[in-house]
Write an enzyme that holds these catalytic residues in place. Sequence first.
Site: not given
Length: 370
Positions: A56, A173
Amino acid sequence: MNFTSCFSSCFSSTSKPGRNESGGENDQDMCIFTYNELRIVTQNFSSSNKIGGGGFGTVYKGRLRNGTAVAVKVLSVELESMRGEREFISEIAALSNIKHENLVTLRGCCVEGANRFLVYDYMENNSLAHTLLAREQNRMQFGWENRREILLGIARGLAYLHDEVQPYILHRDIKASNILLDQNFTPKVSDFGLSRLLRVDISHISTHVAGTLGYIAPEYAVSGRLTRKTDVYGFGVLLLEIISGQSVVDFDLEHGEHYLVQKAWEMYKANSIIQLVDPTLGMNYPEEEAVRFIKVGLLCVQEIANLRPGMSEALKMLSNEIDVGPVQVLQPGLVADLMGIKLSRKDSSQCSSSNVSSMESRPGLHSAYF
């Protein structure tokens, strides 16, 4: 909720719009930075200040005017999929109003064009993936005491997210590259870009599957039902990784892929679980405690989610406040072929290419902040 309302809601009680880059009057203050402020503190986003990158965007080291070192994450927004925008909002929603010794501190943010900037405290010792697990020489610098305190700290941070804040926060995550270490090697759970908020009156959230292969709970991979036990599974895998010093997924030409969870289970069944302990520790560890920690890890990765302990319970097990001796460990769950699972799901609408690309075959080492 759109971006504007979510942003306003997250910062209504904590932000200080229009503040300069001093970092606020105290560590509790959240700042809304300008692009120019962040450009200055990172020396125009100099490549020499780059400390990592991921799917990202990029992370840069910077220094505020008061001398405080910070990490500036630059999130690039994909207009079609809105990747980057969602992660930006999730980070703010999760971290803007909470503070804990074992969670990364979000100092503020900036919105400029298609880019979103997040500012964190700088972590001198990078991530577990980089500092402890990257190579054998690194592992030799982490004795049993270090590893125990790191695991207890991670457990405290997750127990806080799961049981003390409301709404609860599901990280989604948990992995070695998302655990940062400060100058004292205190662990900080980081990267809340995939996190979700869970109201106290509901049991789960249905969402697209995201995370890192090897850490993903099997029931979540199959159904998309996200619960606190999803994070517990990831923590169990991470525990086994820290104790053993081994990768979550290994590969060799003769035997193919080897999963750490399966290896630990086979050793447990053979009553040789102590062989899982990282050989770089030599004999410099308490065998009984090591066995207890590994057993807790296996309890956390059991295939049946309801049988896994909650994070607060796991913390008490690790601290020996709960005796795990009589607790039976059942077979772990394992996701070895995520693509096969995704293709077999009836609802193919949940299997977009953007979701597939968020999966990794092994722990990411690219950045401590992604």
